[in-house]
Design a protein around this motif. Structure first.
Motif, PDB file in Angstrom:
ATOM      1  N   UNK A  17     -17.784  22.059 -60.924  1.00 48.18           N
ATOM      2  CA  UNK A  17     -17.798  20.686 -60.436  1.00 48.18           C
ATOM      3  C   UNK A  17     -16.446  20.013 -60.496  1.00 48.18           C
ATOM      4  N   UNK A  18     -15.692  20.276 -61.553  1.00 47.31           N
ATOM      5  CA  UNK A  18     -14.396  19.614 -61.686  1.00 47.31           C
ATOM      6  C   UNK A  18     -13.369  20.164 -60.693  1.00 47.31           C
ATOM      7  N   UNK A  19     -13.578  21.359 -60.158  1.00 48.81           N
ATOM      8  CA  UNK A  19     -12.668  21.883 -59.132  1.00 48.81           C
ATOM      9  C   UNK A  19     -12.678  20.983 -57.909  1.00 48.81           C
ATOM     10  N   UNK A  20     -13.884  20.730 -57.393  1.00 48.80           N
ATOM     11  CA  UNK A  20     -13.976  19.876 -56.207  1.00 48.80           C
ATOM     12  C   UNK A  20     -13.535  18.453 -56.530  1.00 48.80           C
ATOM     13  N   UNK A  21     -13.893  17.967 -57.707  1.00 46.19           N
ATOM     14  CA  UNK A  21     -13.506  16.617 -58.102  1.00 46.19           C
ATOM     15  C   UNK A  21     -11.989  16.479 -58.149  1.00 46.19           C
ATOM     16  N   UNK A  79      -9.698  23.894 -64.143  1.00 42.50           N
ATOM     17  CA  UNK A  79     -10.173  23.994 -62.765  1.00 42.50           C
ATOM     18  C   UNK A  79      -9.735  22.787 -61.946  1.00 42.50           C
ATOM     19  N   UNK A  80      -9.846  21.597 -62.511  1.00 43.31           N
ATOM     20  CA  UNK A  80      -9.429  20.396 -61.792  1.00 43.31           C
ATOM     21  C   UNK A  80      -7.923  20.400 -61.535  1.00 43.31           C
ATOM     22  N   UNK A  81      -7.137  20.835 -62.519  1.00 43.84           N
ATOM     23  CA  UNK A  81      -5.683  20.863 -62.332  1.00 43.84           C
ATOM     24  C   UNK A  81      -5.277  21.903 -61.295  1.00 43.84           C
ATOM     25  N   UNK A  82      -5.988  23.032 -61.251  1.00 45.27           N
ATOM     26  CA  UNK A  82      -5.667  24.050 -60.257  1.00 45.27           C
ATOM     27  C   UNK A  82      -5.927  23.541 -58.844  1.00 45.27           C
ATOM     28  N   UNK A  83      -7.053  22.861 -58.636  1.00 46.08           N
ATOM     29  CA  UNK A  83      -7.352  22.301 -57.317  1.00 46.08           C
ATOM     30  C   UNK A  83      -6.327  21.241 -56.934  1.00 46.08           C
ATOM     31  N   UNK A 129     -10.251  22.002 -53.086  1.00 41.38           N
ATOM     32  CA  UNK A 129     -11.188  21.830 -54.187  1.00 41.38           C
ATOM     33  C   UNK A 129     -12.466  22.616 -53.964  1.00 41.38           C
ATOM     34  N   UNK A 130     -12.955  22.618 -52.708  1.00 42.93           N
ATOM     35  CA  UNK A 130     -14.121  23.422 -52.372  1.00 42.93           C
ATOM     36  C   UNK A 130     -13.850  24.901 -52.623  1.00 42.93           C
ATOM     37  N   UNK A 131     -12.687  25.365 -52.174  1.00 41.26           N
ATOM     38  CA  UNK A 131     -12.347  26.779 -52.344  1.00 41.26           C
ATOM     39  C   UNK A 131     -12.237  27.128 -53.827  1.00 41.26           C
ATOM     40  N   UNK A 132     -11.620  26.237 -54.598  1.00 38.93           N
ATOM     41  CA  UNK A 132     -11.521  26.458 -56.039  1.00 38.93           C
ATOM     42  C   UNK A 132     -12.889  26.404 -56.696  1.00 38.93           C
ATOM     43  N   UNK A 133     -13.781  25.573 -56.175  1.00 43.67           N
ATOM     44  CA  UNK A 133     -15.132  25.502 -56.704  1.00 43.67           C
ATOM     45  C   UNK A 133     -15.849  26.831 -56.506  1.00 43.67           C
TER      46      UNK A 133
END
Length: 458
Positions: free
Chosen positions: A89-93, A142-146, A388-392
């Motif tokens: 979830x935090x990837x897309x966020x 995950x959020x920082x990577x996106x 973010x979607x792709x990272x999710x």
């Protein structure tokens, strides 16, 4: 590849490189040239420093959970699976926020929280505490990577995007190699104190590495939303409709399919981080220290080949071809991993090295191919949401990987590795088919110039 900045001051993006032009520069020359661009220079420096800690944790985390804390293989897989679910979830966020807030400040804050959480790992003493810490680390990471990928998508264009990701991944693996070597000391010492010392040091290095992020230039931040004609913007000009922020990736079926298939193939990282260490430790006669050697081998392959093998993968058709090749190599690696059980120490080591080499090249080609497709298939109005979607999707793959690996290779041995081989190959071929279809569609929509029409009529 980005070198001297000769960008259009109106757009402030790097020029597109001629896709037909081959670069003969080596890694060091390309890296030196990249330092002329402030965005890439800062990303390279912060990656070079902070990813040392990543190398340590890749090498020791699973073994720390099982040998020091005393978790079973199933409990360790559960911790990694649940923490990955939090990161989904935090990837897309993270990507979505990067389209609306200051991406540089957002990245700084996320990396700072991740570093602080990493420092808490040695304090964990049971299943619940390690689960909480791992979940926070995964959420922030995950959020920082996106957010970082949104910065790349916004600051560069065309082939420069793939070049940038290749350079950053090469630098990442240089740092991971150093971190793995440091972690190897803890594996050789084989004591709880050694594990904790290297993990504390890794967390501290992560915090030092975020300092350059604050100096990213404003051009990496999200621009004001594009307005349709008839609506007044901040300059008082008239526009006609509401602000246009681009199509949601959740409504883009093509991108959803690409993300899903990439997530399945991305389980290869779960093999490296979870499956192989536990396989070596519990199912082969190879010494546990081989885990560190295999990770170093992987990073050496990436350092030497990620940049040259990424060239041209901004082209959709080539991206599909290299992903298919990656699938074949990954399937072969799975079979060889499975054959390393029940043989002598020397034979097991040789088989593991062969499998890890094929695995590393599969990783290089799959990353290069999916990078190109993730950028080319995305809507340019909201790159953060798409990245973010792709990272999710990658997070979903990471979440499922420990359970899939535990339920196949670690449970059924060679038969389980064969099942993984079939699954990963099918995902790669699916991505390749999507790329071929997109290339044909683009060719059909390409306008025919007058000279071609004249030639056909003649």
């Amino acid at each position: 590849m980005p070198t001297t900045r000769t960008s259009d001051p109106g757009t402030d993006t790097l020029p597109r490189r001629d896709p037909g032009k081959k670069s003969s520069q080596g890694f060091l020359r390309r890296l030196n040239g990249s330092m002329s661009d402030p965005v890439l220079r800062i990303l390279v420096v912060t990656t070079l420093i902070s990813r040392v800690g990543r190398g340590v944790f890749l090498t020791v985390t699973v073994l720390y959970m099982t040998f020091v804390i005393g978790l079973s293989a199933g409990e360790a897989a559960t911790v990694l699976g649940i923490s990955s679910a939090v990161g989904v979830g935090t990837s897309y966020l993270g990507g979505r926020l990067a389209d609306r807030l200051s991406a540089r400040r957002l990245l700084f804050a996320l990396m700072a929280f991740e570093g602080l959480a990493l420092l808490c790992y040695p304090l964990a003493g049971d299943f619940i505490s390690i689960l909480i810490i791992a979940s926070v680390v995964s959420a922030m990471g995950s959020a920082s990577n996106a957010t970082r990928m949104a910065i790349v998508a916004r600051a560069f264009e065309g082939p420069a995007r793939v070049d940038t990701r290749a350079i950053l991944r090469t630098v990442t693996n240089l740092s991971i190699a150093l971190g793995a070597a440091i972690a190897g000391v803890a594996l050789l010492a084989d004591s709880a104190a050694a594990y904790r010392i290297v993990m504390i040091g890794a967390g501290a290095v992560q915090l030092v590495g975020i300092i350059p992020v604050w100096n990213l230039p404003p051009r990496v931040d999200a621009p004001a939303p594009v307005l349709a004609a008839g609506v007044s913007d901040t300059d008082g000009r008239a526009h006609d409709g509401p602000p246009q922020r681009g199509r949601s990736p959740f409504r883009d079926r093509r991108y959803l399919f690409l993300t899903a298939l990439s997530a399945v193939f991305g389980m290869q990282f779960g093999l490296a981080e979870v499956g192989v260490p536990l396989w070596v430790a519990h199912h082969t006669n190879a010494p546990t220290a081989v885990v560190s050697a295999l990770l170093i081998l992987n990073t050496v392959v990436v350092i030497l080949f990620q940049i040259p093998l990424s060239r041209g993968t901004d082209d959709v058709q080539k991206s599909g071809k290299v992903v298919a090749l990656a699938g074949v190599l990954m399937a072969g690696a799975c079979i060889v991993y499975g054959l390393s059980a029940g043989v002598s120490v020397g034979t097991a080591i040789v088989l593991l090295l062969v499998a890890a080499t094929a695995h590393a090249f599969a990783e290089v080609w799959s990353q290069a191919g999916t990078w190109g497709l993730s950028f080319e298939f995305a809507n340019p109005l909201n790159p953060g949401a798409y990245q973010g979607m792709f990272a999710m999707g990658a997070g979903l793959g990471s979440m499922c990987a420990p359970f899939v690996v535990a339920g196949t290779a670690l449970r059924f041995g060679l038969a389980g590795w064969a099942a993984l081989a079939v699954m990963l190959l099918a995902a790669a071929l699916g991505i390749s088919a999507m790329a071929r279809r997109e290339a044909r569609r683009a060719a059909e929509e390409r306008p025919v110039d007058a000279s071609t029409i004249t030639a056909l009529q003649g």
